[in-house]
Design a protein around this motif. Structure first.
Motif, mmCIF file in Angstrom:
data_model
loop_
_atom_site.group_PDB
_atom_site.id
_atom_site.type_symbol
_atom_site.label_atom_id
_atom_site.label_comp_id
_atom_site.label_asym_id
_atom_site.label_seq_id
_atom_site.Cartn_x
_atom_site.Cartn_y
_atom_site.Cartn_z
ATOM 1 N N PRO A 50 0.840 -1.198 0.000
ATOM 2 C CA PRO A 50 0.000 0.000 0.000
ATOM 3 C C PRO A 50 0.874 1.246 0.000
ATOM 4 O O PRO A 50 1.909 1.296 0.651
ATOM 5 N N GLY A 51 0.454 2.233 -0.787
ATOM 6 C CA GLY A 51 1.196 3.482 -0.849
ATOM 7 C C GLY A 51 1.512 3.884 -2.268
ATOM 8 O O GLY A 51 0.992 3.313 -3.231
ATOM 9 N N ASP A 52 2.380 4.873 -2.385
ATOM 10 C CA ASP A 52 2.706 5.473 -3.679
ATOM 11 C C ASP A 52 3.982 4.888 -4.262
ATOM 12 O O ASP A 52 4.988 4.734 -3.559
ATOM 13 N N HIS A 53 3.913 4.599 -5.571
ATOM 14 C CA HIS A 53 5.040 4.013 -6.291
ATOM 15 C C HIS A 53 5.240 4.782 -7.602
ATOM 16 O O HIS A 53 4.489 4.568 -8.564
ATOM 17 N N PRO A 54 6.220 5.681 -7.666
ATOM 18 C CA PRO A 54 6.442 6.445 -8.900
ATOM 19 C C PRO A 54 7.165 5.603 -9.959
ATOM 20 O O PRO A 54 8.047 4.806 -9.642
ATOM 21 N N VAL A 55 6.744 5.782 -11.217
ATOM 22 C CA VAL A 55 7.352 5.059 -12.336
ATOM 23 C C VAL A 55 7.561 6.000 -13.518
ATOM 24 O O VAL A 55 6.868 7.003 -13.662
#
Length: 166
Positions: A50-55
């Motif tokens: 859970p949470g933010d994952h930048p790509v």
């Protein structure tokens, strides 16, 4: 607008649940049309958390499309339904034209030890929404074919890129 998929996958629901939470499967079912590179320190996690994952996103690995934030959450519902949601957003490039993004993938048991997979994308991109819907719809069909092809292999474990030739 919405793009919907409903598939029966030839694998156990536990294997499908692990697969959709695995960044490598996310990359495999998108390849080669769209390629993703993690912008997190240490790269992609083994399993989405859970949470933010930048790509960073590119088309065919050659044409930059922009940066995107994958914002993961999980839900469990009565009857064994498990849902992974992405309420992320585009951060740059054409991806930033999308003002609303919600992608949900639901896993539940189907008869015969198989998996019922439901996938819904809801998005808004202003006046460009109909054009982008066409592109997302085509991309979702690509993903559906890859999911169906890969699902029987998930019981043996998920490792690096598999041969995704159509």
């Amino acid at each position: 607008m919405r793009v919907l998929l409903k598939l029966e996958l030839d694998c156990d629901p536990e294997d499908a649940w692990r697969a959709i939470r695995t960044p490598q499967v996310f990359r495999d079912v998108s390849y080669p049309l769209t390629q993703f590179t993690s912008l997190e320190a240490g790269g992609f996690p083994e399993l989405w958390q859970p949470g933010d994952h930048p790509v960073q996103v590119s088309a065919f690995g050659k044409f930059p499309i922009g940066e995107q934030l994958i914002a993961v959450s999980f839900e469990n519902s009565p009857g064994g339904l498990r849902i992974m949601r992405d309420r992320g957003r585009g951060l740059s490039g054409p991806l930033a034209l999308v003002s609303h993004w919600e992608h949900s993938m639901a896993i539940s048991a189907a008869p015969g030890g198989k998996t019922l997979y439901r996938d819904q994308l809801s998005f808004t991109a202003g006046a460009l929404t109909p054009v982008m819907w066409l592109m997302y719809w085509a991309f979702w069909q690509w993903r559906a074919a890859a999911l169906k092809r890969l699902a029987p292999t998930w019981g043996s474990g998920i490792t690096g890129r598999t041969n995704l030739s159509l």
